[in-house]
Design an enzyme around this catalytic site. Structure first.
Site, PDB file in Angstrom:
ATOM      1  CD  GLU A  29      30.491   8.726  -2.656  1.00  0.00           C
ATOM      2  OE1 GLU A  29      29.462   8.364  -2.057  1.00  0.00           O
ATOM      3  OE2 GLU A  29      30.556   9.760  -3.346  1.00  0.00           O
ATOM      4  CG  ASN A  74      26.874  12.893  -4.582  1.00  0.00           C
ATOM      5  OD1 ASN A  74      26.041  12.343  -5.293  1.00  0.00           O
ATOM      6  ND2 ASN A  74      26.539  13.498  -3.455  1.00  0.00           N
ATOM      7  CG  ASN A 174      25.827   8.548  -7.765  1.00  0.00           C
ATOM      8  OD1 ASN A 174      25.252   7.613  -7.210  1.00  0.00           O
ATOM      9  ND2 ASN A 174      25.974   9.736  -7.191  1.00  0.00           N
ATOM     10  CD  GLU A 175      22.119  10.258  -5.303  1.00  0.00           C
ATOM     11  OE1 GLU A 175      22.536  11.400  -5.026  1.00  0.00           O
ATOM     12  OE2 GLU A 175      21.678   9.463  -4.446  1.00  0.00           O
ATOM     13  CE1 TYR A 246      22.370   6.791   2.087  1.00  0.00           C
ATOM     14  CE2 TYR A 246      21.565   8.115   0.253  1.00  0.00           C
ATOM     15  CZ  TYR A 246      22.517   7.269   0.798  1.00  0.00           C
ATOM     16  OH  TYR A 246      23.612   6.901   0.059  1.00  0.00           O
ATOM     17  CD  GLU A 301      24.212   6.260  -3.213  1.00  0.00           C
ATOM     18  OE1 GLU A 301      23.780   7.121  -2.411  1.00  0.00           O
ATOM     19  OE2 GLU A 301      24.972   6.518  -4.152  1.00  0.00           O
ATOM     20  CD  GLN A 355      29.551   6.025   1.244  1.00  0.00           C
ATOM     21  OE1 GLN A 355      30.732   5.965   1.526  1.00  0.00           O
ATOM     22  NE2 GLN A 355      29.054   7.058   0.565  1.00  0.00           N
TER      23      GLN A 355
HETATM   24  O1  AHR Z   1      26.189   7.753   0.109  1.00  0.00           O
HETATM   25  C1  AHR Z   1      26.371   9.125   0.221  1.00  0.00           C
HETATM   26  C2  AHR Z   1      25.876   9.919  -0.985  1.00  0.00           C
HETATM   27  O2  AHR Z   1      24.488   9.907  -1.029  1.00  0.00           O
HETATM   28  C3  AHR Z   1      26.284   9.418  -2.351  1.00  0.00           C
HETATM   29  O3  AHR Z   1      27.524   9.909  -2.754  1.00  0.00           O
HETATM   30  C4  AHR Z   1      25.224   9.990  -3.238  1.00  0.00           C
HETATM   31  O4  AHR Z   1      25.017   9.202  -4.388  1.00  0.00           O
HETATM   32  C5  AHR Z   1      24.010  10.096  -2.347  1.00  0.00           C
HETATM   33  O5  AHR Z   1      23.401  11.323  -2.450  1.00  0.00           O
END
Ligand code: AHR
Length: 510
Positions: A29, A74, A174-175, A246, A301, A355
């Site tokens: 990203e 994002n 995305n999200e 995450y 992700e 990432q």
């Molecule tokens: O990977 C970091 C961020 O985490 C990404 O931009 C977003 O999609 C997520 O919230």
């Protein structure tokens, strides 16, 4: 007193499903120093004429990423893709609002495709469904994929690439469930926009595969209704449905600030539950729509992220944000996550580590060096050695009590078997912080001819890390191979450990 003995029964014919190689994917990203000073670093003394660094490239190649999501995240929800094409000196500098940084646009679609080609990875593009229109999305497909003879494909040729790039995988935004997202929408509005974007994109190139946004994480107040609503409306228009999550100790999604290593080391309970819920939502939507269309999970992700969660780039170019330093327990959680992908190989077909460099990544760069964090090692071992079919294992292991997940087995295990090459692979995590675990392996059908290689990561300090000063403090080292006694073998897993073992079986028809 608990007996610290476990057993695993394997049968090479008892499989979950064929493993999709695309579960070994990454995500790059425009965030922090992932692109600039990460994969594109023309100012480094090490960089080649395209701005790529051989040290970074070779570390990325060691992990063998099969698919790469780009350009966000994002970031994509405010990105104008046309900023990143044409002569570099004419590209606009802009404020990237998602991460409060300055975007120079020196790295754009063509540079990314060069990078993906050099890495040997399949590109996966996210289109902007925040500030972007469905027309912008279709125009990008035209630019990337159509043979010359139309406005955008001719523009691509003018910018140096006459042949279509043929990008197959496309994420519809995305999200979009997150209030932090530029252009955030409710589930119904997103589903409507995703369907219309999907129509235009497919009319432009019928060969593409589409991925719709699932919930940003399981703590969202709209989880899992968002997923159900989007799947019911858009399920017939997509091929994959995305998951994001995450993990952390403590997790950034939980109220408590107190670390709890036993619960953290049981994270695969949470990962499996998450995958089961979304797989169920897919089946429910399919049944409700009387649909014949299969939709698979794209966990695009996933990673450990809780120590440096900063996202404020202070309007700098390539700011240092979210540069996680991973420790031993993080590596054990990453290993369990990869095992979850194998155990759920029937539904999870794509996964992207978020990432790949610097921001939330297993690699950190300085202009003259790179550092491999602890999580680098399980990633490389799974990606290089899990192939063929995922095996449905019969695992018996002692349990221990955890605050978040109750009774959890001390052993987390997965295995693969590749009938074509005769190679088997076993991936084992001992979750105990204090006790070793004696594991008996028992092949129910043909026993392997032997073990061919094995690696292990372990230590007494769950928080031990690598640094530029001590880069090999926590790595995977080769281990002595267990003896094979007929159909059985026994090995001892130290506390806080991850072990990968390869077996060699007779080739078919020999
Ligand atoms: O990977 C970091 C961020 O985490 C990404 O931009 C977003 O999609 C997520 O919230």
């Amino acid at each position: 007193m608990t007996e610290h003995k476990a057993s695993i029964s394997l049968h090479t014919g008892r499989t979950v499903a064929e493993i999709s190689p695309l579960i070994f994917g990454g995500f790059a990203e425009h965030m922090g120093r992932c692109i600039y000073e990460g994969i594109y670093d023309p100012a480094s003394p090490l960089a080649d004429e395209r701005g790529f660094r051989p040290d970074v490239m070779s570390a990325l190649k060691e992990i063998k990423y099969r698919i790469m999501r780009y350009p966000g995240g994002n970031f994509v929800s405010g990105y104008r893709w046309t900023d990143g094409i044409g002569p570099k000196e004419g590209r606009p500098r802009r404020r990237a609002l998602a991460w409060r940084s300055t975007e120079t646009n020196q790295f754009g679609p063509h540079e990314f495709m060069d990078f993906a080609q050099e890495l040997g990875t399949e590109p996966m593009w996210a289109v902007n469904l925040g500030t972007g229109s469905i027309q912008d999305a279709a125009d990008l497909v035209e630019y990337m994929n159509l043979p010359t003879g139309t406005y955008f494909s001719d523009l691509r040729a003018k910018n140096g690439h006459a042949d279509p790039y043929g990008v197959k995988y496309w994420c519809l935004g995305n999200e979009m469930d997150g209030p932090w997202q530029i252009g955030h929408m409710d589930a119904h509005s997103y589903a409507d926009k995703a369907v219309e974007a999907a129509k235009l994109m497919r009319w432009t190139d019928p060969d593409i595969k589409l991925i719709a946004c699932g919930s940003s994480n399981t703590a969202m107040p709209t989880f899992p209704d968002w997923d159900r609503i989007v799947l019911e409306r858009a399920g017939d228009h997509i091929d994959y449905f995305s998951m994001h999550y995450y993990a952390g100790n403590p997790s950034m999604y939980r109220a408590s600030d107190d670390p709890d290593t036993d619960s953290y080391l049981a994270s695969s309970v949470q990962f499996e539950e998450h995958a089961d819920v979304i797989a169920a939502a897919i089946r429910l939507a399919k049944a409700k729509n009387r649909s014949k269309k299969d939709v698979f999970l794209c966990w695009d992700e996933w990673n450990v992220w809780y120590k440096d969660t900063s996202g404020d780039g202070a309007w700098l170019e390539a700011p240092h944000v979210s540069e996680e330093v991973y420790n031993l327990e993080d590596a054990l959680v990453v290993a369990q996550w990869l095992s979850t992908f194998l155990r759920k190989a029937d539904v999870i077909k794509i996964a992207c580590l978020a990432q790949i460099v610097n921001a939330v990544s297993p690699i950190t760069t300085r202009s003259d060096a790179i550092l491999r964090h602890t999580t680098f090692y399980p990633l490389a071992l799974f990606s290089n050695h899990a192939s063929g079919h995922s095996l449905d294992l019969l695992v018996k292991a002692p349990t221990h009590e955890t605050q978040l997940y109750g009774e959890v087995p001390l052993l987390d295990a997965s295995a693969s078997f590749d009938a074509a090459s005769g190679q088997g692979a076993l991936f084992l995590v001992n979750r105990s912080q204090t006790e070793s675990l004696d594991v008996t392996l028992n092949w129910e059908d043909a026993a392997p001819q032997g073990f061919s290689q094995g690696w292990q990561m372990s230590g007494h300090d769950a928080q031990a890390v690598n640094s530029f000063e001590a880069p090999d403090a926590v790595t995977a080292h080769e281990i002595a191979l267990p003896a094979l006694d007929g159909h059985r073998a026994t090995l001892t897993l130290p506390p806080l450990s991850f072990t990968a073992l390869l077996t060699r079986h007779a080739p078919p028809h020999s």
